[in-house]
Design a protein around this motif. Structure first.
Motif, PDB file in Angstrom:
ATOM      1  N   UNK A   1      61.312  47.416  43.480  1.00 48.99           N
ATOM      2  CA  UNK A   1      62.264  47.596  42.918  1.00 48.99           C
ATOM      3  C   UNK A   1      62.278  49.136  43.868  1.00 48.99           C
ATOM      4  N   UNK A   2      63.343  49.477  44.251  1.00 49.22           N
ATOM      5  CA  UNK A   2      63.515  50.381  45.090  1.00 49.22           C
ATOM      6  C   UNK A   2      63.205  51.377  44.706  1.00 49.22           C
ATOM      7  N   UNK A   3      62.818  52.177  43.439  1.00 49.43           N
ATOM      8  CA  UNK A   3      61.775  53.456  42.992  1.00 49.43           C
ATOM      9  C   UNK A   3      60.390  53.486  43.469  1.00 49.43           C
ATOM     10  N   UNK A   4      60.080  54.203  45.061  1.00 45.63           N
ATOM     11  CA  UNK A   4      58.919  54.047  45.114  1.00 45.63           C
ATOM     12  C   UNK A   4      58.027  54.912  44.223  1.00 45.63           C
ATOM     13  N   UNK A   5      56.665  54.686  44.214  1.00 43.81           N
ATOM     14  CA  UNK A   5      55.454  54.453  42.649  1.00 43.81           C
ATOM     15  C   UNK A   5      54.326  55.144  44.104  1.00 43.81           C
ATOM     16  N   UNK A   6      53.676  56.281  43.348  1.00 39.67           N
ATOM     17  CA  UNK A   6      52.451  56.485  43.385  1.00 39.67           C
ATOM     18  C   UNK A   6      50.896  56.146  43.979  1.00 39.67           C
ATOM     19  N   UNK A   7      51.559  55.312  42.689  1.00 37.76           N
ATOM     20  CA  UNK A   7      50.160  54.035  42.080  1.00 37.76           C
ATOM     21  C   UNK A   7      50.636  53.038  41.396  1.00 37.76           C
ATOM     22  N   UNK A   8      50.016  51.739  40.959  1.00 34.60           N
ATOM     23  CA  UNK A   8      51.054  50.779  40.570  1.00 34.60           C
ATOM     24  C   UNK A   8      52.042  51.334  39.480  1.00 34.60           C
ATOM     25  N   UNK A   9      51.360  52.416  38.659  1.00 34.49           N
ATOM     26  CA  UNK A   9      52.103  52.316  37.337  1.00 34.49           C
ATOM     27  C   UNK A   9      53.531  54.011  37.150  1.00 34.49           C
ATOM     28  N   UNK A  10      52.775  54.945  38.298  1.00 37.09           N
ATOM     29  CA  UNK A  10      53.272  56.257  38.574  1.00 37.09           C
ATOM     30  C   UNK A  10      53.965  56.227  39.362  1.00 37.09           C
TER      31      UNK A  10
ATOM     32  N   UNK B   1      58.144  40.408  35.901  1.00 34.76           N
ATOM     33  CA  UNK B   1      58.717  41.121  37.413  1.00 34.76           C
ATOM     34  C   UNK B   1      60.102  40.379  37.907  1.00 34.76           C
ATOM     35  N   UNK B   2      60.173  39.142  36.678  1.00 33.77           N
ATOM     36  CA  UNK B   2      61.441  38.413  37.596  1.00 33.77           C
ATOM     37  C   UNK B   2      62.513  39.011  36.785  1.00 33.77           C
ATOM     38  N   UNK B   3      63.206  40.334  36.318  1.00 35.81           N
ATOM     39  CA  UNK B   3      64.654  41.051  36.499  1.00 35.81           C
ATOM     40  C   UNK B   3      65.158  40.895  37.003  1.00 35.81           C
ATOM     41  N   UNK B   4      66.661  40.237  36.826  1.00 36.49           N
ATOM     42  CA  UNK B   4      67.512  40.011  37.713  1.00 36.49           C
ATOM     43  C   UNK B   4      68.457  41.092  38.212  1.00 36.49           C
ATOM     44  N   UNK B   5      67.587  42.781  37.617  1.00 33.77           N
ATOM     45  CA  UNK B   5      68.584  43.477  38.656  1.00 33.77           C
ATOM     46  C   UNK B   5      66.892  44.847  38.723  1.00 33.77           C
ATOM     47  N   UNK B   6      67.466  45.773  39.389  1.00 34.82           N
ATOM     48  CA  UNK B   6      66.552  46.288  39.926  1.00 34.82           C
ATOM     49  C   UNK B   6      67.065  48.153  39.096  1.00 34.82           C
ATOM     50  N   UNK B   7      66.708  48.035  37.759  1.00 35.59           N
ATOM     51  CA  UNK B   7      67.361  49.649  37.346  1.00 35.59           C
ATOM     52  C   UNK B   7      66.779  50.575  37.616  1.00 35.59           C
ATOM     53  N   UNK B   8      66.032  50.590  38.765  1.00 39.43           N
ATOM     54  CA  UNK B   8      66.299  52.160  39.107  1.00 39.43           C
ATOM     55  C   UNK B   8      67.727  52.351  40.057  1.00 39.43           C
ATOM     56  N   UNK B   9      67.575  51.036  40.774  1.00 42.00           N
ATOM     57  CA  UNK B   9      68.928  51.393  41.440  1.00 42.00           C
ATOM     58  C   UNK B   9      70.087  51.676  40.485  1.00 42.00           C
ATOM     59  N   UNK B  10      70.266  50.852  39.144  1.00 41.43           N
ATOM     60  CA  UNK B  10      71.335  50.634  38.697  1.00 41.43           C
ATOM     61  C   UNK B  10      71.420  52.023  37.539  1.00 41.43           C
ATOM     62  N   UNK B  11      70.528  52.387  37.501  1.00 46.87           N
ATOM     63  CA  UNK B  11      70.496  54.067  36.935  1.00 46.87           C
ATOM     64  C   UNK B  11      71.327  54.917  37.930  1.00 46.87           C
ATOM     65  N   UNK B  12      71.520  54.824  39.335  1.00 44.97           N
ATOM     66  CA  UNK B  12      71.572  55.534  40.473  1.00 44.97           C
ATOM     67  C   UNK B  12      73.367  55.552  40.301  1.00 44.97           C
ATOM     68  N   UNK B  13      73.302  53.811  40.168  1.00 42.18           N
ATOM     69  CA  UNK B  13      75.239  53.937  39.809  1.00 42.18           C
ATOM     70  C   UNK B  13      75.154  54.314  38.673  1.00 42.18           C
ATOM     71  N   UNK B  14      74.911  54.254  37.592  1.00 34.85           N
ATOM     72  CA  UNK B  14      75.598  54.784  36.571  1.00 34.85           C
ATOM     73  C   UNK B  14      75.798  56.139  36.992  1.00 34.85           C
ATOM     74  N   UNK B  15      74.980  57.230  36.935  1.00 29.07           N
ATOM     75  CA  UNK B  15      74.722  58.351  37.918  1.00 29.07           C
ATOM     76  C   UNK B  15      76.012  58.851  38.626  1.00 29.07           C
ATOM     77  N   UNK B  16      76.369  57.657  39.521  1.00 30.45           N
ATOM     78  CA  UNK B  16      77.754  58.212  40.310  1.00 30.45           C
ATOM     79  C   UNK B  16      78.969  57.309  39.440  1.00 30.45           C
TER      80      UNK B  16
END
Length: 305
Positions: free
Chosen positions: A32-41, A272-287
């Motif tokens: 995912x394009x969203x950076x993480x501070x560790x594996x879960x955060x 981990x085999x999701x078809x899309x990046x939910x974080x990027x989709x959240x940004x798209x929905x925001x726009x």
């Protein structure tokens, strides 16, 4: 409901609030394009920098608060006895607003009214904005029942999680436009929206698969009607929360793994085999919401000079 004055002096600037539901950040694949501070955060500073002012949570999140994210709350209420304590706790935690899954959906109309009255009383007692969510397996799973409750309690306010109606009630089956007309009293009472898109048989579909689908236009229209309803009826101090809620296929909660089947997977055995990046989709929905909000304010209040 007095509504906003239709003049160039009184604009809707600042009334649109962007939060993101914490479920959107659950179990994001490592790619995912969203950076993480560790594996879960997640890196909540990046969430804030992306333009989200808040996070919707079940309980306070210290990491999010340190990143200057405000908090809104969510909960499930099954009886009036727990309603007051839950809303009092959310107020004490400083949540800007609370959304509720109310009941199980098996209640009689009278029992549903009792639950709604408990919510309204607690909301007023604690001065906490509370928005009842349109959700399957709750008293608002049925639009007709929801309209009956509105007739009994015009002061009700809602979190419009419309995938539960669009898919669960198959809104495209029959006269779609007639249904929208009947739902006008609901649209006027929406103050919070959970953002996701699906089609007639799927609650959450990757956005790239919907661009040529009728559902894309339908969701844009539904969300726009909610915004127009808000702008036509809201008091000047009210806010409209737009909150992407894009959930994973499974989630661990209270020591148990729950399969919820929201995110679509390439390989059902590999979360981990999701078809899309939910974080990027959240940004798209925001726009997308920002664009629809501008159209709605221009339609209701007139174009900005």
């Amino acid at each position: 409901m007095s509504g906003l004055v239709n003049s160039d002096e009184q604009r809707a600037d600042g009334m649109l609030v962007h939060h993101v539901n914490e479920g959107t950040l659950w179990n994001l694949p490592q790619w995912s394009a969203l950076p993480r501070k560790d594996q879960s955060t997640p890196d909540f500073e990046q969430v804030y920098s992306a333009g989200f002012s808040g996070l919707q949570v079940y309980a306070p999140n210290a990491d999010a608060s340190k990143a200057n994210l405000s908090l809104s709350g969510m909960a499930r209420i099954l009886d009036g006895a727990t309603c007051d304590a839950t809303i009092a706790q959310h107020k004490a935690w400083g949540f800007q607003a609370t959304t509720l899954h109310l009941g199980t959906g098996f209640e009689t109309l009278d029992a549903g009214k009792t639950l709604v009255q408990a919510v309204l009383d607690a909301s007023a007692r604690h001065s906490q904005p509370v928005f009842i969510e349109t959700h399957r397996a709750t008293i608002t799973q049925d639009p007709a029942r929801t309209l009956d409750l509105i007739a009994a309690f015009p002061e009700m306010r809602f979190n419009a999680d419309l995938s539960h109606w669009y898919t669960g009630q198959e809104m495209r089956y029959g006269d779609f436009e007639a249904k929208l007309d009947k739902l006008q009293p609901f649209f006027e009472r929406v103050r919070f929206m959970h953002l996701r898109m699906g089609h007639s048989c799927e609650m959450q579909t990757p956005l790239f698969l919907l661009r040529e689908n009728q559902a894309w236009e339908d969701y844009c229209l539904l969300w726009s009607l909610c915004m127009r309803g808000f702008l036509n009826t809201a008091e000047q101090d009210e806010r409209f929360f737009a909150v992407p809620e894009l959930l994973p296929a499974s989630v661990s909660y209270q020591g148990r793994l729950h399969t919820i089947n929201y995110a679509r997977l390439n390989d059902p055995s590999n979360p981990s085999s999701e078809l899309s990046d939910r974080w990027l989709e959240a940004l798209e929905l925001k726009t997308l919401i920002e664009s629809l909000w501008l159209e709605a304010t221009n339609k209701v209040l007139g174009p900005t000079l």
